[in-house]
Enzyme design. Sequence first.
Site, PDB file in Angstrom:
ATOM      1  CD  GLU A   1     -59.581  19.096  10.198  1.00  0.00           C
ATOM      2  OE1 GLU A   1     -58.983  18.106  10.238  1.00  0.00           O
ATOM      3  OE2 GLU A   1     -59.802  19.561   9.166  1.00  0.00           O
TER       4      GLU A   1
ATOM      5  CG  ASP B   1     -61.216  20.881   5.755  1.00  0.00           C
ATOM      6  OD1 ASP B   1     -61.422  19.868   6.481  1.00  0.00           O
ATOM      7  OD2 ASP B   1     -60.683  20.700   4.670  1.00  0.00           O
TER       8      ASP B   1
END
Length: 641
Positions: free
Chosen positions: A317, A279
Site C-alpha cells: 500500500e 501497510d
Amino acid sequence: MTHRLRTLGRMETPNRNHFAACPPQGAFPDETGVTFRVWAPFVDRLDLDVEGRPLHSMRPLARGFFEARLDRVKDAAGVGLRYGYRLPDGRLLPDPAARYLPDSVHGRAMVVESSFDFAHDGDFGGHALEELIFYELHVGTFTPEGTLDSAIAALPRLVELGVTAVELMPVSAFDGDRGWGYDGVQPYSVHRAYGGPWALARFVDAAHALGLSVFLDVVYNHFGPSGCYLRALGPYFTSRADTPWGEAIDFSRPEVRRFAIDSALYFLRAFHLDGLRLDAVHAIVDTSEKHVLRELSEAVASVPDWPRGARPLLIAESNLNSARLVRPIAEGGLGLDAEWSDDFHHALHALLTGEREGYYCDFGALSDLAAAFRHGQTFTGQFSKLRGAPHGESTAGLLTRRFVVALQNHDQVGNRARGERVDALIDAQSHRLAAAAVLLSPFLPLLFMGESYGERAPFLFFTGFDDEELGRAVTQGRRREFARFEWQGEVPDPQDLSTFAQSRIHPEARACGEGRAMWAWYRRLIRARRSFGAGFAAGRVDETKVDEVGGALVVSRAIDGVATALLLNFADTSVDIALQSGAWEVRLDSHDGGDELDEAARDPAMVRDGLRLLPRQALFLVRAPAMDEADETGAAMGHSA
C-alpha cells in the site's frame, strides 16, 4: 512529514548493513531445550526470567545481542514456558520477538512450537498473481465471536461468492482486546483475542482446503502507542523523520532490518501464507543504499523451500504512485509484486458521490477514472492540487496485474467520521455500476467484507486500549481531527464498546431483498471475470483502450484474443455508443434484475453496430476473436447518429 517519507529513491547514506551478521531474535525450541536471543545494546546486562525458575544470566554476543540456553526443560521442546527479560533496573519486559503473549502485550511471552500442523493444504496449488480476487476482512468484526476459528465457518460463503484470496487485516498483538490492528507492538505474535498462532494456522489450513489463498496485512512503518518496549532495549527508532502515527523505525540499522524482515519470513513460512500486504510503505523511512523493501523482496525470493513450493507474493500500500515499487530489481525497482491504486478508488468514489473534500479535491471528472483505467493510476506526474506539486510517475510498460483496485476498503470506509459504507452514499444502481468497474477492470480487484451484498452497518474506527488516559487521548484526537474539517454531528467514541459492536457485518442480509440481488450481481461479475482465467489481468496497461463518450467510459481490450468492451455510464442521461462492426454478446447488464440461478437458461442478448446505454448502467460485451483488421480490439467509435 519530511521529504524522506516522500521518496523511495536512493539516499545519501551508504549501505553498510551487514544484514547476514545479525542473528534472528526470539525463543527457538528444539529437541533438547530452548535458545533465547534478543538485541539489547542499551543495556550491559540482561537476565532471562522464566516463570517458576531462577533468573538465568544471558550471554552477551557481538553487536549488542544477548543469548541464553535452557536445556533439559520439563517439556523437552520447552513449549509452554512463560518468560521475559529482566533489565538491570529490575523491570521485566516481554520478548520483542515473542511468538505469543497469552495475557497481554505487557506480560510474559510464551514459547510456542516452531511449526504447525497443516493437514489440508498439501493439495492446494495456490493462485497466480493475475488470478487473485481479494476479500479483505477484519477478524474481530467478521463474525459475532470475532476469532479466527469462528471465521473458518464463514469461509464457504466466500467460496460461493467466487473470490480467490482472503486478505486479513493485521493480526499482530496490540494493546486491548479490540482494534483495527495497525497499532500492533509485537510483529511476531498473533493477537490473543483472535486465538493466537494456532488459530491462524487452522484458518490458513481451512482456507487452502477450500481453494482460497490467504494474505496477511503487516505493519512495518511504526509501532503502536501502548505496549512497545523497544526503546528500553535498543535504537529501533530515528529522530531524522517521523510518520503520521509516531516515531519512524530506523531501517538504516541492520539489526532493525533483520528484525522486520525475519518477522515477514516467519509469518510466511510458519503459517503457509500466500503473501503479505505491506501497510503504508510511503511511511517507511530508509536511508540505506539498498531499500529495506528491496531487501525483503530478495529475502523472499532467495528462500529455496517455501511450503508447497510457491514463492509468496508481496503487495504494497502506498500513496506515492511510484512505479519503482513494482518494477523488477534488475530494472532499478524494488521487486514487489503489486501495489494498491488509491487513485482508482478516489476517482471512482468522487465520480459517484460528488465528494470533493480532502484528497478527493484532485478527483471528480470522468477523465480521472479514464486515466486510472489507462495507467493504473490517475496521477503519473501531473500537478496535484492536494500536494501543490507534481505527483506520481509513468507506469509505461507495467502489467495490469501490478495494481490492486477497490470500491471500498477498511481505510476508505473507516477513516470517515461515521464509517459509512458506499451504500449509505449512493443508490443500488450506482453500486452495481461501480462493482462492474472494479471487478471487470484489467487490474486485481479487492472487495471489503460485506460489500458484496450491500452491508449497511458502518465500519468505524475503534480501539480498546487498557490505559484509560491513552483511550481518552485517542477519543479527543479523533474528534479534533474531524472538527478541522467542520464536521457536523457526533463522532463515535473509538473506545466505546458499542462503536466496535456496530461495525460487525450481517451476512444473513445476502439472502433476501436488495442484499440478495447485490450478492447475485457480484457472483455474476466474478464468474464472468474468472471465465477468462488468468488472462483477465495478464496484459500491459498500454494495451487497454479507454474512450470517453458523453458521460460514459468504454474500456476495450482483447483478452486471450477475445475482444471485450466494458461500458460504464456514470451520467444521469442515456448515452449512444457506436460499436465496431460485427456481433457482440451482452454477457452482463447491471440493469438486468434476473436471478443468477436462471442466467444459464437465458439466451444472451446480441447487439450490432451500436446501442443506447441507460443512466448508471454497466454492460460487458464479448465478441468472437476472428477479425479482419488488427486494430479492431476497440469498441467505442463515439456518439452514434
